[in-house]
Design an enzyme around this catalytic site. Structure first.
Site, PDB file in Angstrom:
ATOM      1  N   GLY A 347       0.811  -1.209   0.000  1.00 22.74           N
ATOM      2  CA  GLY A 347       0.000   0.000   0.000  1.00 22.74           C
ATOM      3  C   GLY A 347       0.844   1.259   0.000  1.00 22.74           C
ATOM      4  CB  CYS A 350       1.886  -0.259   3.736  1.00 25.63           C
ATOM      5  SG  CYS A 350       2.226  -1.669   4.797  1.00 25.63           S
ATOM      6  N   GLY A 406      -7.580   1.826  -1.094  1.00 21.26           N
ATOM      7  CA  GLY A 406      -7.437   2.762   0.011  1.00 21.26           C
ATOM      8  C   GLY A 406      -7.155   4.152  -0.511  1.00 21.26           C
ATOM      9  N   GLY A 432      -2.046   5.251   7.189  1.00 24.82           N
ATOM     10  CA  GLY A 432      -2.024   3.806   7.300  1.00 24.82           C
ATOM     11  C   GLY A 432      -2.470   3.366   8.676  1.00 24.82           C
ATOM     12  CD  GLU A 523       7.544   2.660 -26.363  1.00 20.45           C
ATOM     13  OE1 GLU A 523       8.226   2.805 -27.393  1.00 20.45           O
ATOM     14  OE2 GLU A 523       7.120   1.551 -25.968  1.00 20.45           O
ATOM     15  N   GLY A 524       5.471   4.056 -22.145  1.00 22.98           N
ATOM     16  CA  GLY A 524       4.038   3.892 -21.954  1.00 22.98           C
ATOM     17  C   GLY A 524       3.387   4.995 -21.153  1.00 22.98           C
TER      18      GLY A 524
END
Length: 537
Positions: A347, A350, A406, A432, A523-524
């Site tokens: 998380g 976390c 969350g 958290g 690139e993405g």
């Protein structure tokens, strides 16, 4: 005669021919051809034992022969509970109380009420959710003829509405005498001593016991009344239907509901002996599913609590966890859980992996546990590391039945807490449950501590979480439809017309994956721009 060889290079199948003549290819009507498989199967993706996260791979596109709106997002939460959308809000005190749980259920998901509070407060939050969307109200609030206007005004302050049936004995099952509504007590605020017998409406439209909900709704709509009492042959009140609920049903047709048409809601508890009393309160208020809240669920304490719940409340659904390995999952499945929660240290708030040197990268954990749990029909919830629609899709594509969110929901108007401003930005607190701030909450009585095997008498507590803030996201009732729409379009690109079909594609090898290098990840994402604005919805 032409000869052809097929060579697999970097996950792609390349064909080489000894003849210069072009090869004739046939197009598959389903889009699935074993000889043209690119990428890796799910098993091949994880066969080297690497710890992968959601950003380390992509899902290759499939064949589209349906619209995005046709994609069915229904998915099991437990062995016996199915959601209309695979979305669950986390049991954190800055994420889920009744307002968030109501919004989640209206949009087809479910909210899990946190337990960092008193048992009475948590049970009241569950009660609020179950009463929000009634369908047939099997235990409506009832007045007697000897009640007064003052009693109705007090009930309005407590419950938020004014319409109450009046029976001979003031209880459900008593002979129905009339109804008291806001119109009956208008202008009587200064006459609190007036008896309801003197002002109640006695000419009522009722429906017989045994009527189905659509027919009852039709009677209610035609009558133009606010509420429809359901009576037996003796004229005794057995149930109620409210017009406001009819409106809600039309606005949210995919809401998660139980057999009584009430919204689904879950609650978290710990594994201490005093949590048994908390559990009894939650069951009395109609909770549908219990989550055993522990950062490391593979313990004798959780096994014993699972067995206790199954012996005491055999019909109650129980989700165990958290786990990240098959060995952990085995012990909880053997104990009788109906679902598993997967994730440890992934998380955004976390720090378990950093502080305890214990945990597992989330994608690997979800795949390993879900593959094992599938053999026993136990659904898996991917808990942690969900930052986008793409992560939701990837978690399900690795075998999860639902995702727990969350940070993705923190900062919405339905999340607990007040907004504040910092440098002109509207924010809301997010922390958290392993943070010192959460563990030291005054009214919690150590509930958050128990998740990390601390108690109130410990002189030293080791934090496994942090506190921070999240930018205002607006209402969940706008945000969740965006997530669901994105999930449908993603499934369409993959070639799966349902969540269940997407999971089936994992195990028949039809779903293909590709690992991403660091350069591929860059690139993405957005790149090559001087500045840009990223608006998601």
């Amino acid at each position: 005669m032409e000869s052809t060889t097929k060579v697999k290079v970097n996950g792609f199948v390349e064909s080489t021919s000894s003849s210069a003549a072009p090869a004739i290819q046939t197009k598959s009507t389903t889009g699935f051809d074993a000889e043209l498989q690119d990428g890796l199967s799910c098993k091949e993706l994880f066969q080297n034992g690497e710890g992968l996260t959601y950003n380390d791979f992509l899902i290759l596109p499939g064949y589209i022969d349906f619209t995005a709106e046709e994609v069915d997002l229904s998915s099991p939460l437990t062995k016996s509970l199915t959601l209309r959308a695979p979305l669950v809000s986390s049991p954190m005190d800055t994420v889920t109380e009744s307002e968030m749980a109501i919004a989640m259920a209206l949009c087809g998901g479910i909210g899990i009420i946190h337990h960092n509070c008193t048992p009475e407060y948590q049970a009241l939050e569950v009660h609020k959710v179950k009463k929000y969307k009634h369908g047939f109200m099997r235990d409506p609030s009832v007045m007697s003829p000897t009640n007064t206007v003052g009693d109705v005004l007090e009930a309005r302050r407590k419950n938020g509405f004014t319409g109450y049936p009046v029976t001979e004995n003031g209880k459900l099952g008593g002979k129905l005498l009339g109804m008291v509504t806001s119109r009956d007590i208008d202008f009587r605020e200064n006459q609190p001593e007036v008896l309801l017998a003197d002002i109640m409406t006695t000419e009522l439209v009722t429906a017989p016991n045994g009527i189905n909900l659509p027919t009852a709704n039709a009677i209610l709509e035609k009558s133009k009344k606010g509420k429809l009492p359901i009576v037996n042959q003796a004229g005794e009140l057995v149930a109620m239907i409210a017009r406001t609920d009819l409106k809600k049903a039309r606005s949210y047709p995919n809401a998660s509901k139980d057999s009584n048409k009430q919204l689904l809601v879950g609650a978290a508890i710990g594994t201490r002996s005093e949590d048994k009393a908390r559990l009894a309160l939650l069951v009395a208020n109609g909770v549908d599913v219990i989550i055993l809240d522990s950062s490391q669920g593979n313990s004798v304490y959780q096994v014993e609590m699972i067995k206790y719940i199954k012996e005491t409340y055999p019909e109650l659904q129980v989700i165990g966890g958290n786990v990240v390995t098959r060995a952990q999952a085995k012990n909880l499945i053997d104990a009788g859980v109906d679902g598993l929660r997967v994730g440890m240290g992934s998380g955004s708030i976390c720090i378990t992996q950093e502080v305890m040197a214990c945990g597992c990268p989330q994608a690997t954990a979800v795949y390993q546990v879900s593959t094992y749990a599938r053999q026993f029909g136990v659904p898996v919830i991917a808990d942690g590391g969900i930052q986008s629609i793409g992560h939701i899709v990837k978690a399900i594509a690795l075998g999860a039945s639902a995702v727990m969110m969350g940070s993705l929901l923190a900062g919405t108007s339905e999340a607990p807490g007040e907004y504040f401003f910092s440098d002109g930005v509207r924010l809301k607190k997010y922390r958290g449950m392993g943070s010192l701030e959460a563990m030291e909450r005054g009214d919690a009585k150590g509930a958050a501590m128990s998740r990390y095997y601390h108690n109130e008498m410990d002189k030293m507590k080791v934090a496994q979480g942090v506190s921070g803030s999240i930018v205002d996201k607006g209402s969940v009732l706008r945000y969740l439809p965006y997530l669901e729409c994105g999930l449908q379009h993603s499934c369409q690109d993959i070639g799966a017309n349902s969540i269940n079909k997407l999971r089936d594609m994992i195990y028949n090898g039809q779903l293909r994956f590709m690992k991403r290098t660091h350069s591929a990840q860059l690139e993405g994402n957005v790149h090559g721009l001087f500045s840009y604005e990223k608006r998601l919805f």
